[in-house]
Scaffold this motif. Sequence first.
Motif, PDB file in Angstrom:
ATOM      1  N   HIS A  13       0.869  -1.151   0.051  1.00 11.53           N
ATOM      2  CA  HIS A  13      -0.066   0.163   0.169  1.00 11.53           C
ATOM      3  C   HIS A  13       0.912   1.369  -0.016  1.00 11.53           C
ATOM      4  O   HIS A  13       0.315   2.197   0.467  1.00 11.53           O
ATOM      5  CB  HIS A  13      -1.031  -0.098   1.287  1.00 11.53           C
ATOM      6  CG  HIS A  13      -1.810  -1.133   1.086  1.00 11.53           C
ATOM      7  ND1 HIS A  13      -2.892  -1.354   0.288  1.00 11.53           N
ATOM      8  CD2 HIS A  13      -1.870  -2.294   2.093  1.00 11.53           C
ATOM      9  CE1 HIS A  13      -3.572  -2.494   0.420  1.00 11.53           C
ATOM     10  NE2 HIS A  13      -2.926  -2.995   1.573  1.00 11.53           N
ATOM     11  N   THR A  16      -0.174   5.084  -1.010  1.00 15.87           N
ATOM     12  CA  THR A  16      -1.460   5.518  -0.868  1.00 15.87           C
ATOM     13  C   THR A  16      -1.673   6.175   0.364  1.00 15.87           C
ATOM     14  O   THR A  16      -0.882   6.491   1.075  1.00 15.87           O
ATOM     15  CB  THR A  16      -2.250   3.911  -0.904  1.00 15.87           C
ATOM     16  OG1 THR A  16      -1.900   3.370   0.234  1.00 15.87           O
ATOM     17  CG2 THR A  16      -1.934   3.247  -2.022  1.00 15.87           C
ATOM     18  N   GLN A  19      -6.065   8.068   6.135  1.00 18.99           N
ATOM     19  CA  GLN A  19      -6.948   9.227   6.902  1.00 18.99           C
ATOM     20  C   GLN A  19      -6.576   9.511   8.367  1.00 18.99           C
ATOM     21  O   GLN A  19      -6.537   8.266   9.113  1.00 18.99           O
ATOM     22  CB  GLN A  19      -8.418   9.227   6.572  1.00 18.99           C
ATOM     23  CG  GLN A  19      -8.658   8.842   5.367  1.00 18.99           C
ATOM     24  CD  GLN A  19      -8.180  10.105   4.261  1.00 18.99           C
ATOM     25  OE1 GLN A  19      -8.518  11.243   4.787  1.00 18.99           O
ATOM     26  NE2 GLN A  19      -7.579   9.809   3.356  1.00 18.99           N
ATOM     27  N   SER A  29      -4.854  13.533   5.501  1.00 19.10           N
ATOM     28  CA  SER A  29      -4.375  12.707   4.566  1.00 19.10           C
ATOM     29  C   SER A  29      -2.820  12.399   4.729  1.00 19.10           C
ATOM     30  O   SER A  29      -2.170  13.410   4.653  1.00 19.10           O
ATOM     31  CB  SER A  29      -4.801  13.000   3.311  1.00 19.10           C
ATOM     32  OG  SER A  29      -4.633  11.591   2.355  1.00 19.10           O
ATOM     33  N   LYS A  67      -6.687   5.476   9.362  1.00 22.99           N
ATOM     34  CA  LYS A  67      -7.692   4.700   8.610  1.00 22.99           C
ATOM     35  C   LYS A  67      -7.022   4.321   7.137  1.00 22.99           C
ATOM     36  O   LYS A  67      -7.117   5.548   6.579  1.00 22.99           O
ATOM     37  CB  LYS A  67      -8.994   5.049   8.683  1.00 22.99           C
ATOM     38  CG  LYS A  67      -9.920   4.153   8.233  1.00 22.99           C
ATOM     39  CD  LYS A  67     -11.649   4.592   8.472  1.00 22.99           C
ATOM     40  CE  LYS A  67     -12.579   3.497   7.822  1.00 22.99           C
ATOM     41  NZ  LYS A  67     -13.892   3.703   8.081  1.00 22.99           N
ATOM     42  N   HIS A  68      -7.273   3.335   6.679  1.00 27.86           N
ATOM     43  CA  HIS A  68      -6.846   3.011   5.278  1.00 27.86           C
ATOM     44  C   HIS A  68      -7.911   2.323   4.563  1.00 27.86           C
ATOM     45  O   HIS A  68      -8.564   1.182   5.224  1.00 27.86           O
ATOM     46  CB  HIS A  68      -5.521   2.291   5.236  1.00 27.86           C
ATOM     47  CG  HIS A  68      -5.231   2.134   3.716  1.00 27.86           C
ATOM     48  ND1 HIS A  68      -5.433   0.958   2.987  1.00 27.86           N
ATOM     49  CD2 HIS A  68      -4.274   3.026   3.178  1.00 27.86           C
ATOM     50  CE1 HIS A  68      -4.671   1.178   1.979  1.00 27.86           C
ATOM     51  NE2 HIS A  68      -4.093   2.243   1.826  1.00 27.86           N
ATOM     52  N   GLU A  69      -8.307   2.334   3.378  1.00 28.01           N
ATOM     53  CA  GLU A  69      -9.259   1.899   2.734  1.00 28.01           C
ATOM     54  C   GLU A  69      -9.478   0.337   2.586  1.00 28.01           C
ATOM     55  O   GLU A  69     -10.412  -0.584   2.881  1.00 28.01           O
ATOM     56  CB  GLU A  69      -9.555   2.375   1.209  1.00 28.01           C
ATOM     57  CG  GLU A  69     -10.551   1.981   0.346  1.00 28.01           C
ATOM     58  CD  GLU A  69     -10.787   2.647  -0.897  1.00 28.01           C
ATOM     59  OE1 GLU A  69     -10.331   1.962  -1.764  1.00 28.01           O
ATOM     60  OE2 GLU A  69     -10.850   3.867  -0.886  1.00 28.01           O
ATOM     61  N   GLN A  70      -8.145  -0.309   2.612  1.00 32.90           N
ATOM     62  CA  GLN A  70      -7.900  -1.769   2.476  1.00 32.90           C
ATOM     63  C   GLN A  70      -7.363  -2.145   3.854  1.00 32.90           C
ATOM     64  O   GLN A  70      -7.850  -3.473   4.162  1.00 32.90           O
ATOM     65  CB  GLN A  70      -6.994  -2.041   1.413  1.00 32.90           C
ATOM     66  CG  GLN A  70      -7.979  -2.295   0.147  1.00 32.90           C
ATOM     67  CD  GLN A  70      -7.069  -1.315  -1.134  1.00 32.90           C
ATOM     68  OE1 GLN A  70      -6.161  -0.912  -1.053  1.00 32.90           O
ATOM     69  NE2 GLN A  70      -8.152  -1.253  -2.092  1.00 32.90           N
TER      70      GLN A  70
END
Length: 99
Positions: A13, A16, A19, A29, A67-70
């Motif tokens: 990642h 990327t 948040q 970000s 917090k990360h999307e994946q």
Amino acid sequence: MIENLSKEAFAAHAQTDFQIWVEDAPVLSLKLVEVSGPGVENGQERFALLFQGPLETPLGQGMQQLKHEQMGTLDLFLVPVSRERDGMCYEAVFNRLLK
């Protein structure tokens, strides 16, 4: 769990955004710009993460919830390490014995 937070997991990642919520500020970000270190060696895993965030909202040293999307929600101890032209840089260091 901490076992899922490996060098390889973060390297997948790199570049990327994560948040972060800061009191009295909008959501920030932080970009994961570098994953470095030897990784697994002699029964120990060691690596470091370098994040870059905005200059206008610097973070102090301490635990931060990202917090990360994946990858989901992570609690990491971030340390400000430099102020660059493009933003503030923060480091998280991992050093743990493996089972």
